[in-house]
Scaffold this motif. Structure first.
Motif, PDB file in Angstrom:
ATOM      1  N   ARG A 290       0.855  -1.195   0.000  1.00 18.69           N
ATOM      2  CA  ARG A 290       0.000   0.000   0.000  1.00 18.69           C
ATOM      3  C   ARG A 290       0.885   1.237   0.000  1.00 18.69           C
ATOM      4  O   ARG A 290       1.807   1.335   0.799  1.00 18.69           O
ATOM      5  CB  ARG A 290      -0.901   0.008   1.230  1.00 18.69           C
ATOM      6  N   SER A 291       0.552   2.163  -0.871  1.00 22.85           N
ATOM      7  CA  SER A 291       1.334   3.399  -0.950  1.00 22.85           C
ATOM      8  C   SER A 291       0.406   4.601  -1.044  1.00 22.85           C
ATOM      9  O   SER A 291      -0.752   4.468  -1.447  1.00 22.85           O
ATOM     10  CB  SER A 291       2.272   3.366  -2.150  1.00 22.85           C
ATOM     11  N   LEU A 292       0.945   5.749  -0.674  1.00 25.19           N
ATOM     12  CA  LEU A 292       0.218   7.016  -0.770  1.00 25.19           C
ATOM     13  C   LEU A 292       1.158   8.097  -1.276  1.00 25.19           C
ATOM     14  O   LEU A 292       2.354   8.079  -0.980  1.00 25.19           O
ATOM     15  CB  LEU A 292      -0.318   7.444   0.600  1.00 25.19           C
ATOM     16  N   ALA A 293       0.591   9.041  -2.015  1.00 22.53           N
ATOM     17  CA  ALA A 293       1.287  10.267  -2.411  1.00 22.53           C
ATOM     18  C   ALA A 293       0.469  11.414  -1.834  1.00 22.53           C
ATOM     19  O   ALA A 293      -0.711  11.572  -2.163  1.00 22.53           O
ATOM     20  CB  ALA A 293       1.387  10.369  -3.925  1.00 22.53           C
ATOM     21  N   LEU A 294       1.086  12.177  -0.942  1.00 23.11           N
ATOM     22  CA  LEU A 294       0.401  13.258  -0.222  1.00 23.11           C
ATOM     23  C   LEU A 294       1.159  14.565  -0.395  1.00 23.11           C
ATOM     24  O   LEU A 294       2.387  14.580  -0.406  1.00 23.11           O
ATOM     25  CB  LEU A 294       0.316  12.931   1.271  1.00 23.11           C
ATOM     26  N   ASN A 295       0.398  15.653  -0.482  1.00 23.69           N
ATOM     27  CA  ASN A 295       0.960  16.992  -0.607  1.00 23.69           C
ATOM     28  C   ASN A 295       0.300  17.881   0.431  1.00 23.69           C
ATOM     29  O   ASN A 295      -0.908  17.829   0.610  1.00 23.69           O
ATOM     30  CB  ASN A 295       0.671  17.516  -2.020  1.00 23.69           C
ATOM     31  N   CYS A 296       1.108  18.675   1.117  1.00 23.78           N
ATOM     32  CA  CYS A 296       0.592  19.685   2.045  1.00 23.78           C
ATOM     33  C   CYS A 296       0.780  21.043   1.370  1.00 23.78           C
ATOM     34  O   CYS A 296       1.906  21.555   1.340  1.00 23.78           O
ATOM     35  CB  CYS A 296       1.331  19.625   3.377  1.00 23.78           C
ATOM     36  N   PRO A 297      -0.286  21.627   0.804  1.00 25.28           N
ATOM     37  CA  PRO A 297      -0.133  22.905   0.091  1.00 25.28           C
ATOM     38  C   PRO A 297       0.414  24.034   0.958  1.00 25.28           C
ATOM     39  O   PRO A 297       1.115  24.904   0.458  1.00 25.28           O
ATOM     40  CB  PRO A 297      -1.551  23.235  -0.380  1.00 25.28           C
ATOM     41  N   GLN A 298       0.132  24.001   2.270  1.00 24.35           N
ATOM     42  CA  GLN A 298       0.577  25.077   3.159  1.00 24.35           C
ATOM     43  C   GLN A 298       2.095  25.098   3.320  1.00 24.35           C
ATOM     44  O   GLN A 298       2.680  26.146   3.545  1.00 24.35           O
ATOM     45  CB  GLN A 298      -0.094  24.961   4.536  1.00 24.35           C
TER      46      GLN A 298
ATOM     47  N   LEU B 133      -4.974   5.987   7.006  1.00 23.03           N
ATOM     48  CA  LEU B 133      -4.157   5.843   5.799  1.00 23.03           C
ATOM     49  C   LEU B 133      -4.722   4.745   4.900  1.00 23.03           C
ATOM     50  O   LEU B 133      -4.772   4.891   3.674  1.00 23.03           O
ATOM     51  CB  LEU B 133      -2.703   5.556   6.166  1.00 23.03           C
ATOM     52  N   ASP B 134      -5.179   3.651   5.511  1.00 25.18           N
ATOM     53  CA  ASP B 134      -5.784   2.565   4.737  1.00 25.18           C
ATOM     54  C   ASP B 134      -7.071   3.030   4.055  1.00 25.18           C
ATOM     55  O   ASP B 134      -7.374   2.597   2.940  1.00 25.18           O
ATOM     56  CB  ASP B 134      -6.071   1.362   5.632  1.00 25.18           C
ATOM     57  N   THR B 135      -7.806   3.924   4.696  1.00 22.64           N
ATOM     58  CA  THR B 135      -9.009   4.490   4.063  1.00 22.64           C
ATOM     59  C   THR B 135      -8.620   5.318   2.844  1.00 22.64           C
ATOM     60  O   THR B 135      -9.260   5.215   1.795  1.00 22.64           O
ATOM     61  CB  THR B 135      -9.806   5.339   5.074  1.00 22.64           C
ATOM     62  N   LEU B 136      -7.579   6.123   2.961  1.00 19.13           N
ATOM     63  CA  LEU B 136      -7.103   6.902   1.806  1.00 19.13           C
ATOM     64  C   LEU B 136      -6.669   5.979   0.671  1.00 19.13           C
ATOM     65  O   LEU B 136      -6.971   6.230  -0.499  1.00 19.13           O
ATOM     66  CB  LEU B 136      -5.926   7.793   2.200  1.00 19.13           C
ATOM     67  N   TYR B 137      -5.956   4.921   1.023  1.00 18.13           N
ATOM     68  CA  TYR B 137      -5.510   3.958   0.020  1.00 18.13           C
ATOM     69  C   TYR B 137      -6.720   3.326  -0.683  1.00 18.13           C
ATOM     70  O   TYR B 137      -6.767   3.245  -1.908  1.00 18.13           O
ATOM     71  CB  TYR B 137      -4.631   2.890   0.682  1.00 18.13           C
ATOM     72  N   ALA B 138      -7.709   2.892   0.104  1.00 18.62           N
ATOM     73  CA  ALA B 138      -8.925   2.279  -0.459  1.00 18.62           C
ATOM     74  C   ALA B 138      -9.692   3.284  -1.325  1.00 18.62           C
ATOM     75  O   ALA B 138     -10.244   2.920  -2.371  1.00 18.62           O
ATOM     76  CB  ALA B 138      -9.815   1.750   0.671  1.00 18.62           C
ATOM     77  N   LEU B 139      -9.716   4.542  -0.910  1.00 20.25           N
ATOM     78  CA  LEU B 139     -10.387   5.587  -1.688  1.00 20.25           C
ATOM     79  C   LEU B 139      -9.703   5.769  -3.041  1.00 20.25           C
ATOM     80  O   LEU B 139     -10.369   5.866  -4.080  1.00 20.25           O
ATOM     81  CB  LEU B 139     -10.397   6.899  -0.903  1.00 20.25           C
ATOM     82  N   ASN B 140      -8.381   5.807  -3.041  1.00 19.22           N
ATOM     83  CA  ASN B 140      -7.643   5.903  -4.304  1.00 19.22           C
ATOM     84  C   ASN B 140      -7.978   4.735  -5.227  1.00 19.22           C
ATOM     85  O   ASN B 140      -8.198   4.926  -6.432  1.00 19.22           O
ATOM     86  CB  ASN B 140      -6.134   5.940  -4.055  1.00 19.22           C
ATOM     87  N   LEU B 141      -8.015   3.522  -4.675  1.00 14.72           N
ATOM     88  CA  LEU B 141      -8.350   2.343  -5.486  1.00 14.72           C
ATOM     89  C   LEU B 141      -9.754   2.460  -6.064  1.00 14.72           C
ATOM     90  O   LEU B 141      -9.972   2.200  -7.251  1.00 14.72           O
ATOM     91  CB  LEU B 141      -8.242   1.062  -4.659  1.00 14.72           C
TER      92      LEU B 141
END
Length: 167
Positions: free
Chosen positions: A23-31, A74-82
């Motif tokens: 499982r991987s994520l790519a995250l950006n903090c605009p601030q 984080l797993d929810t974000l991963y599942a959302l991306n999928l």
């Protein structure tokens, strides 16, 4: 004969069940302008170094205070991306918030919960470039994991690892 049948069957038996995909994520903090791309789970376990780098990105950037983010989130974000088929970097509007920052925001803005799950590292507010916020909201609700809030005017979706509910 029998020996050739056994030879054909052996590789299938030896391979066994397929290992779950990392499982991987790519995250950006605009601030802050920071970006993290991490495999945070592989071989049946969370990867502490990756979690640490994600925790830092999701810190309370107002005061640079960090707290461990719930891996279930984080797993929810991963599942959302999928579910969405998303390969773009998620924008994190707000991750962890210190109690003091949360109190300050609650005094300034409507919609900031006084006992927010953000203060426990169990919530984040996100945008996904090229996806309308209502599409992200609908996909997140469909996962039936935690809370999902839609803030259409501000164009973001709140996700948390609390009880399943939505607003």
């Amino acid at each position: 004969g029998i020996s050739s049948a056994l030879c054909l069957a052996t590789p299938v038996i030896a391979a066994g069940p397929r290992a779950p995909k990392p499982r991987s994520l790519a995250l950006n903090c605009p601030q802050t302008g920071e970006v993290v791309r991490e495999v945070y789970w592989a071989d049946g376990r969370y990867i502490q170094g990756a979690l640490d780098r994600i925790d830092w990105l999701l810190r309370d950037f107002h005061i640079d205070e960090m707290r461990a983010i719930d891996p279930a989130l984080l797993d929810t974000l991963y599942a959302l991306n999928l579910k969405l088929g998303n390969t773009r970097t998620l924008q994190v509007i707000s991750g962890y918030r210190s109690p003091a920052t949360n109190q300050m925001l609650a005094a300034k803005r409507r919609g900031v919960a006084r006992n927010s799950l953000h203060t426990l590292g169990k919530a984040m507010d996100i945008r996904i470039p090229d996806y309308r916020s209502h599409a992200v909201r609908d996909a997140a609700r469909g996962l039936r994991r935690g809370g999902v809030g839609h803030y259409a005017r501000a164009d973001f979706v709140h996700l948390d690892s609390g009880a399943v509910r939505h607003w």
